[in-house]
Design an enzyme around this catalytic site. Structure first.
Site, PDB file in Angstrom:
ATOM      1  CB  THR A 134      -1.039  -0.139   1.244  1.00 12.88           C
ATOM      2  OG1 THR A 134      -1.867  -1.182   1.188  1.00 12.88           O
ATOM      3  CG2 THR A 134      -1.784   1.330   1.560  1.00 12.88           C
ATOM      4  CB  THR A 140       0.457  -3.499   6.363  1.00 13.91           C
ATOM      5  OG1 THR A 140      -0.777  -3.660   5.631  1.00 13.91           O
ATOM      6  CG2 THR A 140       0.955  -1.916   6.305  1.00 13.91           C
ATOM      7  CG  ASP A 141      -2.207  -7.263   3.783  1.00 13.62           C
ATOM      8  OD1 ASP A 141      -2.763  -6.483   4.536  1.00 13.62           O
ATOM      9  OD2 ASP A 141      -3.076  -7.535   2.655  1.00 13.62           O
ATOM     10  CB  SER A 150       2.796  -7.883   1.292  1.00 16.37           C
ATOM     11  OG  SER A 150       1.860  -7.580   2.221  1.00 16.37           O
TER      12      SER A 150
END
Ligand code: ASP
Length: 343
Positions: free
Chosen positions: A27, A107-108, A74
């Site tokens: 992101t 971030t995932d 990710s």
């Protein structure tokens, strides 16, 4: 793609730290049709040069060498890309021309990549991951400040020898402890129970504590070219043993069970896992709760069933350690338990 951003103040004198920024997507490199859209965006579409250009004052902190390693969301992180990333980080940190590495990431799965690198990077030089919850196109995008703080941290002498770090929302987290705890909040990352290592604020880096578990140069782990199959199964009300049986039939080498509470497992799944362990599948018991530890419960349970306990590792991080331990040739529940008790 590689880009070099020369420091305006120190020029070629080399007095500024030389930081490699490796972009992988996420992101932080995401773009949406308008500035108020923070959900309907595409991750990983903005290149590293544009990410760096959005950070004012970066060239006064470090001489940046930039590389676009990948451009992915990710959620699609792969073991092959982990190996590529580890090799690139190790090659850069082995060079006298680089003082530290910053990785921009989604971030995932950031917490998984961070722990993987914590175990596979072979350098005491700083390695810092950062990310963003809002796409680069958003009003109040958090990426530029997170990237500035990550470079500030990597360029600071204080980060050397601290293992792989995550700079997010002004805090410094240990790769082993950190996890994502919010779907949209800008303050999405926490190190539950244990807390952050410190913070970066207005250009100042402050550590309050150190990670105690061995990491980076003090582990025997390395990125592999061929990985054993290691998966995660979950225990919940009414769960069946179908998933465990299917994975065993597919040739899985290791299974992490995200148990309820302190790592308790529904009877149907526990029986299936004990049978898998008896057939040589490595079984690690973790918890789906999100904080706290899973204690080895000794002769009565884990030892009799052939299970290893994950301690404070989440199921996702336990899978990373099991993957690396099996790839390194570790076998048997006693040896695996020592690995989990150590790293
Ligand atoms: N799906 C995005 C990713 O992990 C989420 C983010 O970066 O915040 O790449």
């Amino acid at each position: 793609m590689t880009t070099s951003l020369s420091p305006s103040s120190a020029g070629a004198s080399g007095r500024l730290p030389r930081i490699a920024v490796l972009a992988t997507g996420g992101t932080i490199a995401g773009s949406a049709p308008d500035a108020t859209n923070t959900a309907g965006y595409q991750a990983g579409v903005i290149g590293v040069a544009q990410l760096l250009a959005a950070v004012p004052g970066l060239d006064a902190i470090a001489a940046i060498h930039a590389e676009q390693v990948a451009s992915i969301d990710s959620k699609d992180m792969s073991l092959a890309l982990w190996s590529t990333l580890a090799q690139r980080v190790n090659a850069l940190l082995a060079s006298d021309d680089i003082d530290g590495v910053v990785i921009t990431h989604g971030t995932d799965t950031l917490e998984e990549t961070a722990y993987f690198l914590q175990l596979c990077v072979k350098s005491a030089k700083p390695c810092v991951l950062t990310a963003a919850m809002r796409p680069a196109s958003a009003l109040s995008a958090d990426g530029p400040l997170n990237l500035l703080n990550a470079v500030t941290l990597a360029a600071s002498g204080a980060a050397a020898g601290q293992g792989v770090l995550v700079a997010f929302n002004n805090r410094i987290h240990c790769a082993r402890d950190v996890a994502k705890f919010s779907t949209y909040a800008v303050d999405a990352f926490q190190s539950p129970e244990i807390g952050a290592l410190g913070w970066v604020q207005d250009g100042r880096v402050e550590f309050q504590r150190k990670a105690l578990r061995p990491h980076t140069v003090d582990t025997p782990f390395a990125a592999a070219q061929v990985w054993p199959q290691v998966d995660i199964v979950v225990s919940y009300a009414g769960v069946s043993r179908v998933a465990v049986d299917a994975l065993v039939a597919a040739g899985v080498r290791g299974l992490v069970i995200a148990g309820t509470g302190n790592g308790s497992i529904h009877g149907a799944v526990q029986t299936a896992l004990a049978e898998a362990a008896a057939q040589g599948v490595a079984v690690v018991r973790a918890s789906r709760v999100g904080s706290g530890h899973v204690m080895h419960n000794g002769a009565a349970k884990d030892d009799a069933l052939g299970f290893v306990s994950a301690g404070t590792l989440s199921p996702y991080k336990a899978r990373v350690l099991l993957l690396l331990a099996l790839a390194a040739g570790t076998s048997g529940k006693e040896a695996l338990q020592r690995v989990f008790d150590t790293y």
